[in-house]
Scaffold this motif. Sequence first.
Motif, short mmCIF file in Angstrom:
data_model
loop_
_atom_site.label_atom_id
_atom_site.label_comp_id
_atom_site.label_asym_id
_atom_site.label_seq_id
_atom_site.Cartn_x
_atom_site.Cartn_y
_atom_site.Cartn_z
N LEU A 178 -34.10 -11.62 130.75
CA LEU A 178 -33.30 -10.10 129.88
C LEU A 178 -32.23 -10.89 128.92
O LEU A 178 -32.31 -10.64 127.86
CB LEU A 178 -32.45 -9.36 130.85
CG LEU A 178 -31.81 -8.18 130.22
CD1 LEU A 178 -32.85 -7.25 129.47
CD2 LEU A 178 -31.00 -7.60 130.94
N PHE A 179 -31.33 -12.12 129.39
CA PHE A 179 -30.58 -12.67 128.63
C PHE A 179 -31.03 -13.42 127.36
O PHE A 179 -30.31 -13.44 126.28
CB PHE A 179 -29.58 -13.28 129.41
CG PHE A 179 -30.13 -14.91 129.70
CD1 PHE A 179 -29.83 -15.91 128.92
CD2 PHE A 179 -30.83 -15.07 130.95
CE1 PHE A 179 -30.30 -17.28 129.22
CE2 PHE A 179 -31.46 -16.39 131.31
CZ PHE A 179 -31.27 -17.42 130.33
N ARG A 180 -32.53 -13.65 127.30
CA ARG A 180 -32.94 -14.61 126.15
C ARG A 180 -33.69 -13.45 125.49
O ARG A 180 -33.75 -13.70 124.16
CB ARG A 180 -33.76 -15.31 126.71
CG ARG A 180 -33.16 -16.85 127.57
CD ARG A 180 -34.08 -17.85 127.61
NE ARG A 180 -34.49 -18.27 126.23
CZ ARG A 180 -35.78 -18.89 126.26
NH1 ARG A 180 -36.21 -19.31 127.16
NH2 ARG A 180 -36.14 -19.14 124.96
N ARG A 181 -33.78 -12.13 125.77
CA ARG A 181 -34.54 -10.95 125.03
C ARG A 181 -33.56 -10.31 124.14
O ARG A 181 -34.09 -9.79 123.19
CB ARG A 181 -35.46 -10.15 125.94
CG ARG A 181 -36.59 -10.59 126.43
CD ARG A 181 -37.37 -9.59 127.48
NE ARG A 181 -36.31 -9.24 128.53
CZ ARG A 181 -36.79 -8.81 129.63
NH1 ARG A 181 -37.96 -8.08 129.65
NH2 ARG A 181 -35.79 -8.55 130.71
N ILE A 182 -32.35 -10.39 124.68
CA ILE A 182 -31.38 -9.59 123.85
C ILE A 182 -30.73 -10.42 122.62
O ILE A 182 -30.43 -11.57 123.12
CB ILE A 182 -30.07 -9.14 125.10
CG1 ILE A 182 -31.00 -7.99 125.59
CG2 ILE A 182 -29.12 -8.56 124.20
CD1 ILE A 182 -29.79 -7.63 126.92
N PRO A 183 -30.76 -9.77 121.49
CA PRO A 183 -30.18 -10.62 120.60
C PRO A 183 -28.72 -10.87 120.55
O PRO A 183 -28.00 -10.13 121.16
CB PRO A 183 -30.52 -9.91 119.35
CG PRO A 183 -30.56 -8.57 119.70
CD PRO A 183 -31.20 -8.50 121.18
N VAL A 184 -28.34 -12.15 119.96
CA VAL A 184 -26.99 -12.42 119.60
C VAL A 184 -26.30 -12.02 118.51
O VAL A 184 -26.94 -11.82 117.53
CB VAL A 184 -26.70 -13.98 119.85
CG1 VAL A 184 -25.37 -14.37 119.58
CG2 VAL A 184 -27.53 -14.67 120.99
N LYS A 185 -25.29 -11.25 118.74
CA LYS A 185 -24.63 -10.29 117.47
C LYS A 185 -23.42 -10.94 117.22
O LYS A 185 -22.36 -10.80 118.36
CB LYS A 185 -24.44 -8.94 117.70
CG LYS A 185 -25.98 -8.10 117.72
CD LYS A 185 -25.69 -6.51 117.55
CE LYS A 185 -26.69 -6.18 116.51
NZ LYS A 185 -26.45 -4.75 116.39
N GLY A 186 -22.80 -11.54 116.09
CA GLY A 186 -21.53 -11.66 115.95
C GLY A 186 -21.13 -12.96 116.27
O GLY A 186 -21.96 -13.78 116.88
#
Length: 148
Positions: A58-66
């Motif tokens: 999950l932590f790699r599927r969610i995009p990094v924002k900001g």
Amino acid sequence: MAFNIDDLKPTPGSRKRSKRIGRGTGSGMGKTATRGHKGQGRATGKVSARFEGGQTPLFRRIPVKGFKNRDAVEYATVNLSILEERFESGSEVTPEILLKMRILKNLKDGVKILARGEITKSLNIKANAFSASAKEKIESAGGKAEVI
């Protein structure tokens, strides 16, 4: 009746015998020695809580924002209305005094004076930064705005 050191024994039932594992099938704990059969948990023990069976976690599927700017200066801010309430005319205002009077909880990277509210008292204010309108209001009231 005299006791000798060799007469001392633990109270019956107070000491439990340790399990003798891996000592043959007749012992009831032979062969796999209570470790179960082959599997992922056999070699490494437990799998981490974030492991999802090889699926992309999950932590790699969610995009990094900001992002967080490391060089950004974060000021503790104080408005002119607070200085008007708490200080007498002609007094000096410094970051240390603001901390002592509990107007600020911590100084962060410095103190910035903002222009919300009116000021009528002439104060000698020393701070790390001033907004342009705050500096103008302080000087028009007869005070001094000094950058540390």
